[in-house]
Every structure is written in C-alpha cells, then in structure tokens.
Design a protein around this motif. Structure first.
Motif, PDB file in Angstrom:
ATOM      1  N   GLY A 169     -57.755  55.480-103.150  1.00 33.44           N
ATOM      2  CA  GLY A 169     -58.861  54.578-102.839  1.00 33.44           C
ATOM      3  C   GLY A 169     -58.383  53.225-102.361  1.00 33.44           C
ATOM      4  O   GLY A 169     -57.276  52.790-102.656  1.00 33.44           O
ATOM      5  N   ASP A 180     -66.491  58.508 -98.663  1.00 35.26           N
ATOM      6  CA  ASP A 180     -65.187  59.051 -99.046  1.00 35.26           C
ATOM      7  C   ASP A 180     -64.671  59.928 -97.925  1.00 35.26           C
ATOM      8  O   ASP A 180     -65.436  60.630 -97.265  1.00 35.26           O
ATOM      9  CB  ASP A 180     -65.304  59.881-100.326  1.00 35.26           C
ATOM     10  N   SER A 238     -61.357  57.015-101.474  1.00 37.99           N
ATOM     11  CA  SER A 238     -62.653  56.359-101.686  1.00 37.99           C
ATOM     12  C   SER A 238     -62.614  54.956-101.086  1.00 37.99           C
ATOM     13  O   SER A 238     -61.573  54.326-101.002  1.00 37.99           O
ATOM     14  CB  SER A 238     -62.997  56.306-103.171  1.00 37.99           C
TER      15      SER A 238
END
Length: 156
Positions: free
Chosen positions: A51, A118, A148
């Motif tokens: 992420g 995502d 993400s």
C-alpha cells in the motif's frame, strides 16, 4: 539436484603380500553416480498486501529441492497496477543461487498521489531459462500482490 558424479579408484602400490604381485596397466576404475532427483519451482505472495505510501509487497519463488547450480526463472507481470506508475517495474526473471531453495521479488510501491482503487500485481512463472534440467514449474505458478491507495479527494 546435481549433475552425474564420478568416483575414480586408482591402484598405486602394493603394501604387503607376495613380491611377485605387481600392478598392471589396468589400474584405474570409474563408477558414475547418476542423480534421480527432481524439483518444482513455485511462487507465493509472502507479503500480498502492499500500500501507499511505503508498504512494499513481496513474492517468494521456491524450489522443492535445492540444486547445485543456479536456477534462473522467467516470469510475466500482469494485473491492474501499472509498472513505473504504481510500482517499480520488475525485471522479468529471478535467479535462485546454487544450494539455496528460494529467492524474492520485491514489489516497490510508488506513492503517486492519484485517487484510485486497489490494484493488483500478478506474477506468473513461465519458464526455466537456466539451471538443472530436472527442474519444472509446478502448479503454484501465479501469485498476486494487492496495492492499496492512501489518497483521498474532496469536491468543493
């Protein structure tokens, strides 16, 4: 996994016994030991939740049995994430050094300040380009890392 190996025995001297015994011209013998082992290569996402801004992902490529020579595996990269926009582009091959059982592919996330869903990085093992001929690609040949997004936006 290893190449065929040889054991060579050479008679060099007679240390006891009848003095009329001598070593003839045929004083060397060789035995070849053939290797019957095999190995499969597989991939798994050992850090599958990456992420923004700085949580990188990682794949591990593994051999079921170690080899005595380096193994180079080619792979393709797919998924909805874009190389050099969402993550640093991957090379397309990985080397597992001799006498080891695995190597890693790092997915280095780029914090791009673009609001997005995502996205996935999918790596599929495609071929063994160098190494022991008894190595094959196993059933677990594809893995996914999900990136993400940490960006938000406000309409005014």
């Amino acid at each position: 996994l290893e190449s065929d190996e040889e054991v060579v025995v050479t008679l060099t001297s007679i240390t006891s016994g009848d003095p009329q015994i001598s070593i003839g011209a045929n004083n060397t013998a060789t035995v070849t030991i053939s290797d019957d082992d095999s190995s499969e290569v597989s991939i798994a996402a050992n850090d599958d939740e990456a992420g923004e801004p700085n949580n990188d992902g990682q794949f591990t490529v593994s051999l079921s049995n170690q080899s005595d020579v380096a193994t180079i595996i080619a792979y393709t990269v797919g998924g909805s994430a874009t190389a050099d926009e969402d993550y640093t582009a991957l090379s397309g091959s990985i080397e597992i050094p001799a006498n080891t059982s695995s190597g890693t592919i790092d997915v280095l996330v780029i914090d791009n300040n673009i609001l997005e869903s995502d996205e996935e990085v999918v790596v599929t093992l495609t071929s063994i380009t160098s190494g022991d001929p008894q190595i094959s690609i196993g059933a677990n040949n594809t893995a996914t890392v999900t990136i993400s997004d940490d960006d938000s936006s406000e309409v005014s």
